[in-house]
Design a protein around this motif. Sequence first.
Motif, PDB file in Angstrom:
ATOM      1  N   ALA A  24       0.830  -1.206   0.000  1.00  0.00           N
ATOM      2  CA  ALA A  24       0.000   0.000   0.000  1.00  0.00           C
ATOM      3  C   ALA A  24       0.863   1.252   0.000  1.00  0.00           C
ATOM      4  CB  ALA A  24      -0.920  -0.020   1.216  1.00  0.00           C
ATOM      5  N   ALA A  25       1.913   1.246   0.825  1.00  0.00           N
ATOM      6  CA  ALA A  25       2.787   2.426   0.882  1.00  0.00           C
ATOM      7  C   ALA A  25       3.458   2.664  -0.465  1.00  0.00           C
ATOM      8  CB  ALA A  25       3.831   2.241   1.981  1.00  0.00           C
ATOM      9  N   CYS A  26       4.009   1.602  -1.051  1.00  0.00           N
ATOM     10  CA  CYS A  26       4.687   1.760  -2.347  1.00  0.00           C
ATOM     11  C   CYS A  26       3.714   2.219  -3.415  1.00  0.00           C
ATOM     12  CB  CYS A  26       5.334   0.446  -2.772  1.00  0.00           C
ATOM     13  SG  CYS A  26       6.813   0.040  -1.859  1.00  0.00           S
ATOM     14  N   ALA A  27       2.509   1.644  -3.400  1.00  0.00           N
ATOM     15  CA  ALA A  27       1.532   2.026  -4.424  1.00  0.00           C
ATOM     16  C   ALA A  27       1.193   3.504  -4.302  1.00  0.00           C
ATOM     17  CB  ALA A  27       0.268   1.175  -4.290  1.00  0.00           C
ATOM     18  N   LEU A 249      -7.550   4.395  -5.148  1.00  0.00           N
ATOM     19  CA  LEU A 249      -7.691   3.132  -5.874  1.00  0.00           C
ATOM     20  C   LEU A 249      -6.353   2.395  -5.956  1.00  0.00           C
ATOM     21  CD1 LEU A 249      -9.674   1.394  -7.375  1.00  0.00           C
ATOM     22  CD2 LEU A 249      -9.210   2.703  -9.444  1.00  0.00           C
ATOM     23  N   SER A 250      -5.273   3.150  -6.235  1.00  0.00           N
ATOM     24  CA  SER A 250      -3.970   2.480  -6.369  1.00  0.00           C
ATOM     25  C   SER A 250      -3.549   1.867  -5.045  1.00  0.00           C
ATOM     26  CB  SER A 250      -2.914   3.449  -6.878  1.00  0.00           C
ATOM     27  OG  SER A 250      -2.756   4.501  -5.972  1.00  0.00           O
ATOM     28  N   THR A 251      -3.795   2.587  -3.945  1.00  0.00           N
ATOM     29  CA  THR A 251      -3.451   2.031  -2.631  1.00  0.00           C
ATOM     30  C   THR A 251      -4.234   0.755  -2.372  1.00  0.00           C
ATOM     31  OG1 THR A 251      -3.229   4.321  -1.898  1.00  0.00           O
ATOM     32  CG2 THR A 251      -3.146   2.620  -0.210  1.00  0.00           C
ATOM     33  N   ALA A 252      -5.531   0.803  -2.701  1.00  0.00           N
ATOM     34  CA  ALA A 252      -6.359  -0.389  -2.478  1.00  0.00           C
ATOM     35  C   ALA A 252      -5.889  -1.551  -3.341  1.00  0.00           C
ATOM     36  CB  ALA A 252      -7.827  -0.053  -2.781  1.00  0.00           C
TER      37      ALA A 252
END
Lengths: 327, 264, 395
Positions: A24-27, A249-252
């Motif tokens: 999640a952090a990287c995204a 959305l990207s984090t999810a």
Amino acid sequence: MTVTVQDFLQIDLPALMAAVLACAACALVGNFLVLRRQGLMGDAVSHAVLPGIVGGFLLAGTRDTLPMMAGALVSAALAGVLIEAVRRLGRLESGAAMGVVFTLFFAAGVVMIEQGPARAVDLDADCVLYGQLETILWLAPTSWSSLLRPAVWLELPRQVVTLAAVFALAVACVLLFRKELTIAAFDPGLAGALGLRPGLFHYGVLLLTAATAIAAFEAVGSILVVAMLIAPPAAARLLTDRLPVQLVLSTALGALAGMAGYAGAAFGPFWLGAEHSLNAAGMIAVAAGGILTLAVLLGPRHGILGRVLGQRRLAAAVAQSGDSLGR
Amino acid sequence: MQYLWRTPGARDDAGQTPMGPSPLVVRGLTVAYHRKPVLWDVTYVAPPRGLIAVVGPNGAGKSTLIKACLGLVPTVGGAIEVFGRPLRKQRRLVGYVPQRESVDWDFPVSALDVVAMGRYGMIGWFRPVSRSHKEAALHALERVGMADFAHRQIGQLSGGQQQRVFLARALAQEAQLYFMDEPFAGVDAATERAVLQVLRALDAAGRTVVCVHHDLQTVAEYFDHALLVNARVIADGPVGEVLTAENLRAAYGGRPLPFEVAGA
Amino acid sequence: MLEEAARVLTLQAGFNTAVVVAGTAALGMAGGTVGTFLLLRRRALVSDALSHATLPGIAAAFLLGVWLGLPGRSLPLLLAGAAVSGVLGVLTIQALVRFTRLTEDSAIGAVLATAFGLGVVLLSYIQSLQVGGQAGLGHFILGQTAAMAWREAVAMGVLALAAAGTTALLFKELRLVAFDPGFAHGQGWPVQRLDIALMALAALVTVIGLQTVGLILVVALLIIPPAAARFWTERLGAMTVIAAVVGALSGWLGATLSALFPKLPAGAVIVLVAGGFFLLSFLFAPARGLAAAALRAARLRLALAEQQALRRLLVGGDASPVMRRWLAVKGFHRNGALTDRGRAAARAAERNRRLWERFLIDHPALAPATPDWGIAPIDRVLPADLVRVLEERAR
């Protein structure tokens, strides 16, 4: 093989948490690379930290995380500076500048690793490359109800705590600098004119990426951090046109890849009747790639399916209007 | 089915003229970027020779039309024919002078190298660039007044000089039909004269030049024919017939014209 | 130690070592040659994706070999698998860029990491199978020359020469496509197929280098020698040759060092040697190196000061003692006044300044890219007809 609840809570749950937080952090951070067409900066950073990690270890003499992380940050910052120098003064295009610097750094790191002290204490390139999710253990919880006791949470493994902190840092940075990030991502010229110092911003993003990547290395390893920095934001980009939606959305999607990948590697083989688990980091990268593939193929507006349908409708409209004008 | 140029009134029984196939026939061309139509159902038959200006407001799809004619952008529909056959069979007959921004000026090639690239089609696969081809390239540079700069790396040239090198490259192709994308844009007076000289020489040699042109005030002076587009074809034919006030209003959407157009 | 080093360098330290050193030099040469066009085509990092994407192919080929009952580790099969999956990876990148709105860097990074992850998963599956011959698979990632047999080195050398030769054969086509793909397409050249050919050559070099240098670092052989060569020349032919030489030298010296000091990982050493050449080129190459650029900047400042002083002296002004001494050396100034030559030079400087000023006023957007354009003699920078126009307008 049957998995007891305790096994799950002590072995799988912390690894799962670490994986999800790392992804999640990287995204989240990766959005600002992808939007500025600097996705490969993540690739460069993940290779360039190796000499810093080994150097930190050699200087400190222990396998503590702190000296290694500090070394990695220094290494990443130095690589960033050198890449800019090669690009600006050497007038090489940015891909080549990155390629020159990060391969040299990585080669230096490999040479440093093969020297005596590092080899002897089993700091090898493998764990930097692939991470070591399997070694993250949480010995406190014994059952689902035990999770309700605060004392159990105080014994959360260090890696998970670090990753949670880094994730929180990433979220904080994104919220604090939302406007600046948006402008700098879309129009660096305007950002400069407004006094937002895009140069400073560039190094800020670089350092945040490096910090996130370094924290995530322990979970998924350096090469696969690249997957998490790029694939979920790219997938989100294909599914929406609005930046806030893209960020969430990207984090999810990153978290989803983390869960699916870990589950696929740890439990998948057993469900299919095999005996041994697969490499979790690799599976997570594959999951991220799979999500991106789905977005590419099926995205309603920007996916291939959506575009083909749109073009057909357009061609039909042209044919109709042509007929009506009698040409 | 071939499109042939028909001069009004000069038809034989089969509806054909003795002049041969038209250098350029565009039929029902439609180009869209992300569902936004840039060119819509464009149909055009070029006269058998001469200097043709493609004019229209900004964003009207003029550059796109040229690029579509060269097969450089994907189309949603339509066909292009060059001298009666599909474009891809006639590449050797088509020359192209693109807008200046499209290359990396730091590339390690000299002006002569760039012009010689126009001859690669004649040289063919695998063979090196022979002396005679290099001499032809030098000759093309002479025609644009750049022979002294043949060995200069292209990034060291001024904007107008770079434009002349691209023009020389097209001349070196020895084509029959030339597409040019705004060759007069942003160049110095001497380059403008050099380009015009080349255009007139091509016209005298019976070639066809289709040229995107941005400056309505010079169209009548430089060109014989015009094609006025704004996503669709508004008008085409001899310059005087195309650049009427009515056509221009239709193309420019009713905006007041900032100048007088000669002959309007 | 020195005699041993001399022996290895001159290929006299035993047949095996000699062949390995020569083969590695050939690899370096091929990397430099092919890499020149990758660099100019801005495909440097696509090769990175290519090399990472070889991993699943290697693993899949190994599994295929096991399934087919082949004994042990079949190198040609593994390398074939590497080539196939590497090229598939590149095609995927091109498809992503063409058919979606993903930018190239995102496509490269996504394919690179996903393919590598898939390879890692397959490797862990192979590990669980516990079949023989898998010990060496991991070495494809970081490379090792120690165990290379002379036959493999010869094969490497031959393939490397083939790659370099093909690049030479396609020189003008690759140059055209690298410089102006739009024009090439308009002329009917198959731009896409030439791009694929270039990537196939890159895949060949990658596959040859996998054993020696490992897949993470093999991209360095394709990037660093051409990048170093760029500093030495503005001509593509010379650049290609210099890149080939730098690559060959890096391979030669790197393999030698690795043979002398077996604890040093060969791939990393070769890359570091190449990096040394890059650093030298970056700093000291006469065409585009830093030192040369600094020298040119200093000469520029001197020329500017000189011209300003000449113009002032012409109209009765004065110049600093240092400048007067300098002008005396050049024969422009003597006994406190300008000589005839000095006056001529001063008038030329004044004309130059007026014409450049006129050019700047009339065509602000057209300045050439060289840093000395305002000071250089205008007749040498702009064409004669343009200078005539400027002279008329400046009157």
